[in-house]
Design an enzyme around this catalytic site. Structure first.
Site, PDB file in Angstrom:
ATOM      1  N   ASP A 194       0.845  -1.187   0.000  1.00 41.92           N
ATOM      2  CA  ASP A 194       0.000   0.000   0.000  1.00 41.92           C
ATOM      3  C   ASP A 194       0.885   1.244   0.000  1.00 41.92           C
ATOM      4  O   ASP A 194       1.884   1.317   0.731  1.00 41.92           O
ATOM      5  CB  ASP A 194      -0.883  -0.034   1.255  1.00 41.92           C
ATOM      6  CG  ASP A 194      -1.806   1.152   1.339  1.00 41.92           C
ATOM      7  OD1 ASP A 194      -2.680   1.294   0.465  1.00 41.92           O
ATOM      8  OD2 ASP A 194      -1.666   1.945   2.299  1.00 41.92           O
ATOM      9  N   GLU A 246       1.589  -0.196  -4.981  1.00 47.91           N
ATOM     10  CA  GLU A 246       0.710   0.901  -5.370  1.00 47.91           C
ATOM     11  C   GLU A 246       1.630   2.097  -5.620  1.00 47.91           C
ATOM     12  O   GLU A 246       2.217   2.624  -4.672  1.00 47.91           O
ATOM     13  CB  GLU A 246      -0.272   1.185  -4.232  1.00 47.91           C
ATOM     14  CG  GLU A 246      -1.369   2.157  -4.585  1.00 47.91           C
ATOM     15  CD  GLU A 246      -2.329   2.354  -3.417  1.00 47.91           C
ATOM     16  OE1 GLU A 246      -3.533   2.463  -3.670  1.00 47.91           O
ATOM     17  OE2 GLU A 246      -1.881   2.404  -2.257  1.00 47.91           O
TER      18      GLU A 246
END
Length: 715
Positions: A351, A387
């Site tokens: 993330d 990401e």
């Protein structure tokens, strides 16, 4: 768990390994803090309610505090208290009244109960975070549990699916099974349900090779959500990087998670964890104290230089972990290796991966995090997905991560959505995305699989909602619609939300199938959002992070409906075709530089007239059609050729098939749905509005063959 006889003091123990490590005779405790003056080990009764001992760690070696407790085994409940200066202006927030979770705790017990005592400062003292709060937080805190690393894995084998063959299924442990009636009630929403044979059969039917699980690290139920009567559903608010979320274990045993991984592996399915090492749940200077903030705030977090009371907030959550610090970076690497070695996890999705690569000067693809993970003998062999953005300066870095990583490609998502909703001038964009986004990834010898291609993910609309809503509908989140993305590139095709209009429903079905086909037939790694294979909806909510209810949970009744079954069968057909034809999984980027026979290159782009698209034809506002031809050699010595036809217009279009003339076989037609007969086509084919067709041909290059003809070597 029976408490051992408690000594007056601990033995010296060892600074390595960090965490609580039982050895059969006792347990070694080791915790990092560069700025503490003393650290106490706190022991609790078997229910975790009463502190029964507070023993100072007797030694500090290389900034690691350590001690050894004889007779302490698995199940012992513990925490820490750290002594030192409370001086926020210098970044220090020590407060021994606050019980702290061991950053390396492998299991937690007890639910967090929100209380003012969880804050290190006096909330009503009138000086913000500058005045310490001396009330004990232990009654409101979860505690660590001593756990052995040993586990019996038997003949478990990690599938090691090649990247080129990988199809990812993004899912939520709880949401997958809360509405499954074939799962026992107490197992719904847990790892036990993840291992259910019928769910695994579903994964095998639709052809996915890896399950990417949204965060399973223990996470916080944020106070602002609790006050609204909501819950942190997604889990991007980490409380502990080594402990699984307790609510995901129906038995309370870590073995339950191992059993789920083992059963998925037995079916040939990899397990990838979505991990959140960019921040913690402790928030900014006004946030609570659970662990890192109380152990060594100045080391664990990136603070504003010259004003260390405040946190650098490149994550939008209030704080940012300081991965430039060697001990913080070590913790992240130790955590990752733990999940691989103790749970046989196959890979990770990071993330806000840009945050992990930030140094003092900003994002650096050669940062310590990337360098360490790429050379690690365990982690470098895992699937690594990032990401490629955060909200900090220069936070969008698609394609700039180093080799070895793949990246979520939002340009593919947006390009596919915009092409199929008939935005002008999108022919060139969809062409680039279908070819693996070489503009972003064809550098440093990276492969097409570096692009994670998706039409929908947990963060945004489901695919069904992309074709059903023009606007987000996040009212249930209690933020007056301010949350969630505004630019969804969606289209409701005439009615906002549910409708009985057969024409609108038919159009939505065509667009859904076309986007699924676009994703599966593009170069790169396809990622399917769980439930999109049977038309899951979140009723227009594109930020369901706090919706732990039927809005977010997968509706398996929908999967059993006629429409759901038909769409699931279509997805299964797409993945079967992708696995059958190697050119859809090409190991290199194609640039029309290799010609197999006259007029047949490895890749070519054509309009509906069968002519190669000239430079001025790529950006035409009215160009809603495209033909993509790809070709590659087969082991039998011939050339495998695929022709992908796209018609995003509102009219049926006659496609002239490009030269050289081949006999084509229709593999799939998204306009009519699943194709049961692979019929032959020559010369020209008519493509319905908002639809995709994939055709296949074969060129036999053996000398005895005087001319081009069709044959299918795979039959």
């Amino acid at each position: 768990m029976t408490l051992p006889p408690l000594p007056d003091k601990l033995e010296t123990g060892s600074p390595y390994p960090l965490g609580a490590t039982p050895d059969g005779l006792g347990t070694n405790f080791a915790v990092f803090s560069a700025n503490a003056e003393k650290i106490d080990l706190c022991l609790f009764d078997p229910r975790g309610r009463r502190e029964v001992a507070r023993l100072p760690l007797p030694e500090c070696t290389d900034e690691v505090w350590h001690g050894y407790l004889p007779g302490a085994f698995d199940g012992l409940i513990y925490g820490y208290r750290a002594h030192g200066p409370y001086d926020p202006a210098r970044g220090h927030r020590f407060n021994p009244a606050k019980l702290l979770i061991d950053p390396y705790a492998r299991q937690l017990t007890g639910a967090l109960r929100w209380s003012d005592t969880l804050f290190g400062y006096r909330m009503h003292g009138g000086r913000g975070d500058l005045t310490t709060d001396r009330r004990d937080s232990a009654p409101a805190m979860p505690k660590g549990v001593v756990v052995s690393n040993w586990a019996e894995w038997g003949d478990d084998r990690m599938p090691e699916t090649p990247w080129a063959d990988t199809i990812v299924y993004e899912a939520h442990v709880r949401g997958l099974s809360m509405r499954r009636q074939d799962v026992r009630p107490h197992e719904r929403g847990t790892f036990a349900a993840l291992a259910h044979p019928r769910f695994i059969d579903h994964l095998l039917r639709i052809g996915v090779t890896a399950v990417e699980l949204m965060p399973v690290h223990a996470f916080l139920q944020d106070h602002f959500l609790v006050e609204r009567g909501l819950r942190n559903y997604w889990g991007y608010s980490t409380l502990s990087f080594f402990a699984p979320e307790p609510s995901y274990l129906s038995t309370g045993s870590l073995q339950e998670m191992r059993a789920a991984v083992r059963r998925l592996h037995a079916a040939g399915i990899e397990v990838i964890l979505d991990v959140v090492y960019n921040h913690t749940c402790e928030g900014n200077e006004l946030g609570p104290t659970f662990s890192f903030k109380g152990l060594d705030n100045a080391s664990y977090y990136r603070l504003v230089p010259g004003d260390e009371r405040y946190y650098i907030n490149d994550t939008g959550t209030g704080n940012t972990l300081n991965l430039s610090h060697p001990r913080v970076l070590q913790m992240v690497m130790d955590s990752l290796r733990y999940w691989v070695e103790a749970f046989h996890i196959d890979g990770f999705r990071f993330d806000l991966g840009v945050t992990l690569g930030r140094e003092g000067t900003g994002f650096d693809p050669g940062s310590g995090f990337f360098d360490v993970i790429r050379q690690d003998p365990v982690l470098s062999r895992c699937k690594l997905i990032a990401e490629p953005w955060d909200i900090g300066p220069d936070g969008y870095q698609l394609g700039r991560l180093p080799p070895g990583f793949s990246e979520w490609n939002d340009r593919f998502r947006d390009g596919a959505r915009r092409f199929w909703k008939r935005d002008p001038g999108m022919r060139g964009e969809i062409a680039v995305r279908l070819s693996g986004s070489a503009d972003a990834f064809d550098r440093r010898f990276r492969k097409p699989w570096a692009s994670i291609n998706y039409a929908a993910s947990h963060d945004g609309f489901t695919l069904q909602d992309v074709v059903s809503y023009n606007e987000k509908h996040n009212e249930a989140n209690g933020e007056d619609g301010r949350d969630g993305h505004d630019g969804n590139f969606s289209c409701n095709w005439g009615v906002e939300g549910p409708t009985d209009d057969p024409n609108i429903l038919a159009q939505r079905g065509r667009i859904t199938r076309a986007m699924l086909a676009t994703m599966m037939f593009a170069q790169g790694t396809p990622m399917l959002l769980a439930g999109d294979e049977f038309g899951r909806t979140q009723k227009g909510n594109n930020n369901a992070y706090c919706q732990d209810n039927e809005l977010s949970w997968l509706d398996w009744d929908l999967a059993r409906s006629p429409e759901g079954r038909t769409l699931t069968a279509f997805v299964a057909r797409l993945t079967e075709i992708r696995k059958r034809y190697a050119i859809l999984r090409a190991p290199r980027f194609l640039h029309a530089q290799e010609e197999f026979v006259p007029g047949l290159r490895d890749i070519g782009w054509f309009d509906e007239h069968g002519a190669e698209i000239p430079p001025e034809g790529w950006q035409l506002d009215s160009a809603h059609t495209l033909a993509l031809r790809r070709a590659g050699p087969t082991p039998a010595g011939g050339i495998e050729v695929l022709l992908l036809l796209l018609n995003a217009s509102e009219h049926t279009v006659a496609f002239r098939l490009p030269e050289p003339a081949l006999t084509w076989r229709l593999l799939v037609d998204s306009g009519s749905g699943l194709v049961s007969e692979e019929r032959a086509i020559t010369g020209e084919t008519h493509l319905e509005p908002s639809s995709v067709r994939l055709l296949a041909a074969y060129v036999d290059l053996r000398p005895v063959t005087p001319h081009l003809h069709f044959s299918d070597p795979l039959r």
